[in-house]
Every structure is written in structure tokens, then in C-alpha cells.
Design an enzyme around this catalytic site. Structure first.
Site, PDB file in Angstrom:
ATOM      1  N   ASP A 132       0.794  -1.216   0.034  1.00  0.00           N
ATOM      2  CA  ASP A 132       0.054   0.052   0.023  1.00  0.00           C
ATOM      3  C   ASP A 132       0.952   1.203  -0.044  1.00  0.00           C
ATOM      4  O   ASP A 132       2.018   1.296   0.601  1.00  0.00           O
ATOM      5  CB  ASP A 132      -0.803   0.068   1.401  1.00  0.00           C
ATOM      6  CG  ASP A 132      -2.040  -0.924   1.328  1.00  0.00           C
ATOM      7  OD1 ASP A 132      -2.149  -1.507   0.103  1.00  0.00           O
ATOM      8  OD2 ASP A 132      -2.548  -1.099   2.279  1.00  0.00           O
ATOM      9  N   ARG A 182      -1.642  -0.778  -8.535  1.00  0.00           N
ATOM     10  CA  ARG A 182      -2.828  -0.315  -8.211  1.00  0.00           C
ATOM     11  C   ARG A 182      -2.814   1.297  -8.071  1.00  0.00           C
ATOM     12  O   ARG A 182      -1.936   1.800  -7.674  1.00  0.00           O
ATOM     13  CB  ARG A 182      -3.262  -0.788  -6.620  1.00  0.00           C
ATOM     14  CG  ARG A 182      -4.368  -0.249  -6.412  1.00  0.00           C
ATOM     15  CD  ARG A 182      -4.578  -0.142  -4.871  1.00  0.00           C
ATOM     16  NE  ARG A 182      -4.507  -1.654  -4.340  1.00  0.00           N
ATOM     17  CZ  ARG A 182      -4.200  -1.964  -3.045  1.00  0.00           C
ATOM     18  NH1 ARG A 182      -3.918  -0.903  -2.168  1.00  0.00           N
ATOM     19  NH2 ARG A 182      -4.126  -3.109  -2.740  1.00  0.00           N
TER      20      ARG A 182
HETATM   21  C1  LIG Z   1      -8.882  -1.114  -3.225  1.00  0.00           C
HETATM   22  C2  LIG Z   1      -8.318   0.197  -2.729  1.00  0.00           C
HETATM   23  C3  LIG Z   1      -7.314   0.161  -2.126  1.00  0.00           C
HETATM   24  C4  LIG Z   1      -6.675   1.579  -1.764  1.00  0.00           C
HETATM   25  N1  LIG Z   1      -5.395   1.728  -1.369  1.00  0.00           N
HETATM   26  C5  LIG Z   1      -4.715   2.881  -1.209  1.00  0.00           C
HETATM   27  C6  LIG Z   1      -3.502   3.119  -0.817  1.00  0.00           C
HETATM   28  O1  LIG Z   1      -2.491   2.059  -0.741  1.00  0.00           O
HETATM   29  N2  LIG Z   1      -2.911   4.367  -0.591  1.00  0.00           N
HETATM   30  C7  LIG Z   1      -3.689   5.407  -0.639  1.00  0.00           C
HETATM   31  O2  LIG Z   1      -3.346   6.395  -0.246  1.00  0.00           O
HETATM   32  N3  LIG Z   1      -5.249   5.243  -0.750  1.00  0.00           N
HETATM   33  C8  LIG Z   1      -5.872   4.170  -1.035  1.00  0.00           C
HETATM   34  N4  LIG Z   1      -6.907   3.980  -1.363  1.00  0.00           N
HETATM   35  C9  LIG Z   1      -7.860   5.178  -1.282  1.00  0.00           C
HETATM   36  C10 LIG Z   1      -7.962   5.933  -2.272  1.00  0.00           C
HETATM   37  O3  LIG Z   1      -7.039   6.667  -2.484  1.00  0.00           O
HETATM   38  C11 LIG Z   1      -9.266   7.132  -2.294  1.00  0.00           C
HETATM   39  O4  LIG Z   1      -8.976   7.776  -0.900  1.00  0.00           O
HETATM   40  C12 LIG Z   1     -10.582   6.473  -1.991  1.00  0.00           C
HETATM   41  O5  LIG Z   1     -10.668   5.238  -2.847  1.00  0.00           O
HETATM   42  C13 LIG Z   1     -11.672   7.520  -2.324  1.00  0.00           C
HETATM   43  O6  LIG Z   1     -11.612   7.720  -3.662  1.00  0.00           O
HETATM   44  P1  LIG Z   1     -12.315   7.534  -4.930  1.00  0.00           P
HETATM   45  O7  LIG Z   1     -11.656   7.185  -6.121  1.00  0.00           O
HETATM   46  O8  LIG Z   1     -12.980   6.142  -4.501  1.00  0.00           O
HETATM   47  O9  LIG Z   1     -13.529   8.627  -4.843  1.00  0.00           O
HETATM   48  P2  LIG Z   1     -13.815   9.945  -4.502  1.00  0.00           P
HETATM   49  O10 LIG Z   1     -12.974  10.739  -5.338  1.00  0.00           O
HETATM   50  O11 LIG Z   1     -13.605   9.761  -3.107  1.00  0.00           O
HETATM   51  O12 LIG Z   1     -15.438  10.122  -4.832  1.00  0.00           O
HETATM   52  C14 LIG Z   1     -15.866  10.203  -6.170  1.00  0.00           C
HETATM   53  C15 LIG Z   1     -17.227   9.739  -6.298  1.00  0.00           C
HETATM   54  O13 LIG Z   1     -17.350   8.566  -6.201  1.00  0.00           O
HETATM   55  C16 LIG Z   1     -18.577   8.174  -5.625  1.00  0.00           C
HETATM   56  N5  LIG Z   1     -18.428   7.360  -4.459  1.00  0.00           N
HETATM   57  C17 LIG Z   1     -17.183   7.401  -3.528  1.00  0.00           C
HETATM   58  N6  LIG Z   1     -17.183   6.414  -2.526  1.00  0.00           N
HETATM   59  C18 LIG Z   1     -18.461   6.289  -2.728  1.00  0.00           C
HETATM   60  C19 LIG Z   1     -19.278   5.106  -1.769  1.00  0.00           C
HETATM   61  N7  LIG Z   1     -18.658   4.489  -0.539  1.00  0.00           N
HETATM   62  N8  LIG Z   1     -20.531   4.978  -2.087  1.00  0.00           N
HETATM   63  C20 LIG Z   1     -21.189   5.364  -3.102  1.00  0.00           C
HETATM   64  N9  LIG Z   1     -20.504   6.219  -3.847  1.00  0.00           N
HETATM   65  C21 LIG Z   1     -19.065   6.577  -3.806  1.00  0.00           C
HETATM   66  C22 LIG Z   1     -19.432   9.448  -5.313  1.00  0.00           C
HETATM   67  O14 LIG Z   1     -20.288   9.703  -6.364  1.00  0.00           O
HETATM   68  C23 LIG Z   1     -18.072  10.492  -5.242  1.00  0.00           C
HETATM   69  O15 LIG Z   1     -18.353  11.767  -5.607  1.00  0.00           O
HETATM   70  C24 LIG Z   1      -7.626   2.650  -1.921  1.00  0.00           C
HETATM   71  C25 LIG Z   1      -8.790   2.534  -2.261  1.00  0.00           C
HETATM   72  C26 LIG Z   1      -9.327   1.382  -2.753  1.00  0.00           C
HETATM   73  C27 LIG Z   1     -10.536   1.433  -3.295  1.00  0.00           C
END
Ligand SMILES: Cc1cc2nc3c(=O)[nH]c(=O)nc-3n(C[C@H](O)[C@H](O)[C@H](O)COP(=O)(O)OP(=O)(O)OC[C@H]3O[C@@H](n4cnc5c(N)ncnc54)[C@H](O)[C@@H]3O)c2cc1C
Length: 305
Positions: A132, A182
Site C-alpha cells: 500500500d 494499483r
Molecule cells: C482497493 C483500494 C485500495 C486503496 N489503497 C490505497 C493506498 O494504498 N493508498 C492510498 O493513499 N489510498 C488508497 N485507497 C484510497 C483512495 O486513495 C481514495 O482515497 C478512495 O478510494 C476514495 O477515492 P475514490 O476514487 O473512491 O472516489 P472519491 O473521489 O472519494 O469520490 C468520487 C465519487 O465516487 C462516488 N463514491 C465514492 N465513494 C462512494 C461510496 N462509498 N458509495 C457510493 N459512492 C461513492 C461518489 O459519487 C463520489 O462523489 C484505496 C482505495 C481502494 C478502493
């Protein structure tokens, strides 16, 4: 207002006293809702259910603020045990882990010893281990560790974050290793000196790195809950005839479960990130920072399974 809430939860996520209190309290907060279980055996049930629905998994033993060699070695042993369990149980699961949990803040030699032990077992069972990505201050150290091990091991991957200015250059640098990466937007609180402050810029950079990595011919995990990014990827792969075997979508356990299943139905590979363990506090706070409506969801998790 949204920025204030995000900053507040990210600030809380680093509070060691609250983290300790949460561990002592234990309890079943969010267990079965956004955390698989308090240990790996109790998470197996959830992983099997996901696998039966055609969803692949990556498990992460939650653990931050590791302050001693002993705890870092315990975390390593837990990770090795998990890999062995995945193999014995025949689960469709990979493993994710944080370099801080193996001792990054204590001693580089310790991290190398621990990673070697983990990767030897992962290699034997052909189980991918993803490092991660943590906050920007640790980014270079984490990428250096990844590059060192990537020269000797196949089953290792890491994460790049679209919100960092440096990420495009990191992707160019990593390309020589043809890495499985990722790609995420980024979850930590970073200053405008190192990260795009505006969400629109983060989204644009996210699209840019998805395109770069896929067109470089590398395996890409698009880890997001954002429909706009998912639709962008679907369109891109169609336009460039990129096979579904070259990429996968990833989402966090308990988030957008209907969408996860729909993507599987549409023929895409979908991997669910299932965290487990009693050190759930930091993970939980970062999820609240991303989406405060997760509060209601998680509070429900405290009272029902
Ligand atoms: C599998 C995985 C591994 C990850 N690993 C890391 C890592 O190693 N390091 C790190 O810094 N971050 C990690 N992250 C977190 C990532 O960086 C983001 O902070 C997180 O995924 C939120 O961003 P987003 O792209 O999902 O959408 P966002 O920009 O948060 O949201 C965009 C839009 O998506 C929709 N949305 C978002 N969440 C939801 C929900 N729960 N339900 C319904 N709609 C929703 C909404 O419409 C929202 O407006 C990981 C995320 C995932 C999914």
C-alpha cells in the site's frame, strides 16, 4: 465544509491515544460492514462469500503506528500465516500490507528482513503481495523498497496516488519493471506543495495515469468507487482494444457492493480490499474523511452484523 470534515477526520486518524483506546475497546465496530473481522479466521467467511459471487479479494491486516521490532515481527508472522491460510483454504485472495507495519519508521534493515520472509512464502504459493502507499514523506522510501524487491521477486506490486505531483514521473521510472500497479486518487492529508489541492486536477491526473499505465502494456488495478473513473476506463479499454486480462477494478469492502457485483456481471475482474484486525481506527477514520456518510453506515455496523 467538506474540506473541514475531511481534514478533521484525517487529523483524528493520526491520534495515537484514540488509536490505543479503540484497540482496547475492541468491539465489533464496523466488523462485517467495512472490516472483515477482528482476525483472519473470522474473515474467511466473508472472503468465501465474496469469492462465491465472483469477486476476487486482497486482505490487509490492519496495523499502524508500529513502534518496536517485536510488533513489526508479529505483523510479519501474521502476514505469513495469512498467506499460508489463503493457500490452504484455496481462497481467491491476494495480500496488501503497509511498510510502516513492517517497521519502516524504526529500521530499514528490519523491513528488508520482514519483506524477504513474506515474499519467500508468497512466491512459493504464487500469491501477489501489494505494498500500500502511505503519506508522501514515505513515498520515496516505499518505492525504493518496491524496486529492490521487484528485481528478485515476481509476486510483488505497489500503489501510485494520482493526487501527488510526482506520480507521473514515478510511473515513468517504474515502467522499466513492467509492474503490476494499483492506481488510486490518494487518501492522506497532503500539502499543496506536494499534491493537487483541487479535486478536478486529481481526477484529471488519475485519468492520465490510468491511460499511461494501460497503454504501456502493464497490468493495472483501477481502485476507485467513482463511476466517472470507471466509465472512463471502460471507454479507454474499448477504444484501445485492451483485453480484460490486463486490468481489474478494485473497491473497498462494504463500499458500493451492488456496483461491485454489476462489474463482475459485465465481465470485468473486480477485487475487493478486505481489511481485518483490531487496529481498525486509522483505516476507519480515513474512510470517514472520504465520505462522512460512512458514519451512519459504520454506526449500523456496531449494532448489527
Ligand atoms: C482497493 C483500494 C485500495 C486503496 N489503497 C490505497 C493506498 O494504498 N493508498 C492510498 O493513499 N489510498 C488508497 N485507497 C484510497 C483512495 O486513495 C481514495 O482515497 C478512495 O478510494 C476514495 O477515492 P475514490 O476514487 O473512491 O472516489 P472519491 O473521489 O472519494 O469520490 C468520487 C465519487 O465516487 C462516488 N463514491 C465514492 N465513494 C462512494 C461510496 N462509498 N458509495 C457510493 N459512492 C461513492 C461518489 O459519487 C463520489 O462523489 C484505496 C482505495 C481502494 C478502493
Amino acid at each position: 465544509m467538506q474540506v473541514i470534515t475531511r481534514d478533521f477526520f484525517l487529523y483524528l486518524s493520526k491520534n495515537k491515544a484514540l488509536n490505543r483506546a479503540a484497540q482496547n475497546w475492541g468491539g465489533n465496530i464496523a466488523a462485517g460492514k467495512i472490516v472483515g473481522g477482528l482476525d483472519f479466521p473470522s474473515s474467511i467467511k466473508f472472503i468465501k462469500e465474496l469469492n462465491e459471487e465472483g469477486l476476487s479479494v486482497t486482505v490487509d491486516h490492519l496495523g499502524e503506528f508500529v513502534t518496536s521490532h517485536e510488533i513489526a515481527r508479529e505483523r510479519t508472522a501474521e502476514c505469513i500465516q495469512t498467506i499460508e491460510n489463503i493457500a490452504v483454504q484455496g481462497l481467491d485472495s491476494q495480500v496488501s500490507l503497509k511498510m510502516t507495519s513492517l517497521g519502516l519508521d524504526i529500521d530499514k534493515k528490519l523491513v528488508y528482513e520482514n519483506m524477504t520472509r513474506i515474499l519467500d512464502i508468497a512466491e512459493k504459493h504464487h500469491i501477489m503481495v501489494t505494498i500500500d502507499m502511505e503519506d508522501e514523506q514515505r513515498c520515496q522510501k516505499i518505492l525504493d523498497i518496491f524496486k529492490d524487491f521487484k528485481q528478485r521477486y515476481t509476486y510483488i506490486s505497489t500503489v501510485l496516488q494520482a493526487y501527488l505531483y510526482r506520480t507521473e514521473d514515478d510511473m515513468k521510472d517504474l515502467n522499466q519493471y513492467n509492474p503490476f500497479l494499483r492506481l488510486v486518487k490518494g487518501a492522506y492529508k497532503e500539502s499543496a506543495k506536494v499534491a493537487f489541492p483541487d479535486k478536478a486536477d486529481v481526477d484529471e491526473n488519475y485519468k492520465k495515469i490510468i491511460k499511461m499505465h494501460l497503454l504501456n502494456g502493464n497490468y493495472t488495478a483501477i481502485a476507485t468507487h467513482d463511476d466517472a473513473m470507471i466509465d472512463y476506463t471502460k471507454k479507454l479499454v474499448k477504444e484501445h482494444h485492451i483485453p480484460t486480462t490486463q486490468f481489474e477494478f478494485q473497491m473497498l469492502y462494504g463500499m458500493r457492493t451492488a456496483t461491485q457485483k454489476e462489474l463482475v456481471k459485465e465481465g470485468y475482474k473486480m477485487r475487493v480490499y478486505v481489511p481485518y484486525g483490531n487496529d481498525w481506527y486509522g483505516y476507519f477514520m480515513r474512510r470517514l474523511a472520504e465520505r462522512p456518510s460512512n458514519i451512519a453506515f459504520a454506526l449500523k455496523g456496531m449494532t448489527q452484523k
